[in-house]
Motif scaffolding. Structure first.
Motif, mmCIF file in Angstrom:
data_model
loop_
_atom_site.group_PDB
_atom_site.id
_atom_site.type_symbol
_atom_site.label_atom_id
_atom_site.label_comp_id
_atom_site.label_asym_id
_atom_site.label_seq_id
_atom_site.Cartn_x
_atom_site.Cartn_y
_atom_site.Cartn_z
ATOM 1 N N GLY A 26 61.239 3.125 37.809
ATOM 2 C CA GLY A 26 61.989 2.612 39.068
ATOM 3 C C GLY A 26 63.210 2.769 38.669
ATOM 4 O O GLY A 26 63.756 2.746 37.443
ATOM 5 N N VAL A 66 64.980 5.808 38.063
ATOM 6 C CA VAL A 66 65.413 6.975 37.099
ATOM 7 C C VAL A 66 66.026 7.841 38.244
ATOM 8 O O VAL A 66 66.542 8.939 37.911
ATOM 9 N N GLY A 67 65.726 7.837 39.622
ATOM 10 C CA GLY A 67 66.021 8.994 40.360
ATOM 11 C C GLY A 67 65.110 9.584 41.098
ATOM 12 O O GLY A 67 65.325 10.734 41.683
ATOM 13 N N THR A 70 63.333 9.327 44.026
ATOM 14 C CA THR A 70 63.687 9.374 45.291
ATOM 15 C C THR A 70 64.932 10.331 45.671
ATOM 16 O O THR A 70 64.908 11.083 46.512
ATOM 17 N N PHE A 98 72.670 12.974 48.785
ATOM 18 C CA PHE A 98 72.794 11.935 47.639
ATOM 19 C C PHE A 98 73.263 10.662 48.321
ATOM 20 O O PHE A 98 74.415 10.740 48.761
ATOM 21 N N GLU A 99 72.696 9.680 47.791
ATOM 22 C CA GLU A 99 73.111 8.474 48.268
ATOM 23 C C GLU A 99 73.312 7.389 47.057
ATOM 24 O O GLU A 99 72.424 7.167 46.220
ATOM 25 N N MET A 150 66.733 4.253 48.592
ATOM 26 C CA MET A 150 66.054 4.480 49.495
ATOM 27 C C MET A 150 64.408 4.410 49.649
ATOM 28 O O MET A 150 64.043 4.628 48.468
ATOM 29 N N GLU A 183 55.831 1.987 41.251
ATOM 30 C CA GLU A 183 55.928 2.176 39.886
ATOM 31 C C GLU A 183 56.523 1.032 39.089
ATOM 32 O O GLU A 183 56.369 0.796 37.698
ATOM 33 N N LEU A 193 76.271 11.654 34.507
ATOM 34 C CA LEU A 193 76.885 10.480 34.020
ATOM 35 C C LEU A 193 77.797 10.899 32.859
ATOM 36 O O LEU A 193 77.215 11.734 31.963
#
Ligand code: GDP
Ligand code: MG
Length: 173
Positions: free
Chosen positions: A16, A18-19, A21, A32-33, A38, A67, A124
Motif C-alpha cells: 500500500g 507505493v503508488g 493507483t 497526479f494527485e 484514490m 494489499e 523525490l
C-alpha cells in the motif's frame, strides 16, 4: 495481413502507498494527485496502444486497498499476462516485500507472466532514496523482470515500461 488486435491483463502488485493507483492514473489520464489516496471504482482501466500495425489493449488491474492484508483475491491474478511490481525507492520495507508479491503471483497464475519492476517515486530528493538503482536492478535480474525507474508525476517514465510489456506480449502471442 492485418491483425485485429489483442487484449491482455496486466496486474499491479506491491505494498500500500507505493503508488500503484497513481501510476495508473498518470498513465491512463495524465493526472497526479498528492493529497489523497484514490480508489479506483472499476477493477481495471484500459489503455490502447498501436504498435506497428497492431492494436494492443492493456487491461490494467488495480487493487482497492486489499494489499494491506498482504493477499489479494484470486480473481485478481487469474489469467494475468503480465505484472508490474511496484516499490517506493524511499521505503525499504516496500522493496523487501516485492519478493512476497512475486511469490503470490507465481503461486496463483498459470504460465509465465511478463514481469516489470517499477522503482517508483524517483522524483523525490535523492537524499530520501534508500534503495539504489543497482540494488533494484540486481533484484529484477534475479527474478527475470525488466527494471524501470518511475515517477507517477511523469508519464515519460511510465510509457517505456508499458510499451515494453505490450511489445513482449505481442511477441509472445
Ligand atoms: P497505492 O496504495 O500503491 O495505490 O499508492 P497511491 O497511488 O495511492 O499513492 C500513495 C501516495 O503516494 C499518494 O499520496 C500519492 O500522491 C503518492 N505518490 C504515488 N506515486 C508517487 C510518485 O511517483 N512520486 C511522489 N512524490 N509521490 C507519489
Ligand atoms: Mg491504490
Amino acid at each position: 495481413e492485418r491483425n485485429m488486435g489483442s487484449e491482455y491483463k496486466v496486474v499491479l502488485l506491491g505494498e500500500g502507498a507505493v503508488g500503484k493507483t497513481s501510476i495508473l492514473l498518470q498513465y491512463t489520464k495524465r493526472k497526479f494527485e498528492s493529497d489523497h489516496i484514490m480508489t479506483i471504482q472499476a477493477s481495471f482501466r484500459s489503455k490502447v496502444l498501436n504498435i506497428v500495425d497492431q492494436t494492443i489493449t492493456l487491461n490494467l488491474w488495480d487493487t482497492a486497498g486489499q494489499e494491506k492484508f498482504h493477499s489479494l483475491a484470486l480473481v485478481y491474478y487469474r489469467d494475468a499476462n503480465a505484472a508490474v511490481l511496484v516499490y517506493d525507492v524511499t521505503d525499504r520495507d516496500s522493496f523487501d516485500r516485492v519478493q512476497n508479491w512475486v511469490q503470490e503471483l507465481v503461486k496463483n497464475v498459470d504460465g509465465k507472466p511478463i514481469l516489470a519492476i517499477a522503482a517508483n517515486k524517483t522524483d523525490l530528493p535523492k537524499s530520501q532514496h534508500v534503495i539504489s538503482s543497482e540494488e533494484g536492478r540486481e533484484y529484477a535480474e534475479k527474478v527475470g523482470a525488466q527494471f524501470f525507474e518511475t515517477s507517477a508525476k511523469d508519464v515519460e517514465t511510465l510509457n517505456p515500461m508499458f510499451l515494453h510489456i505490450a511489445k513482449n506480449l505481442q511477441q509472445q502471442h
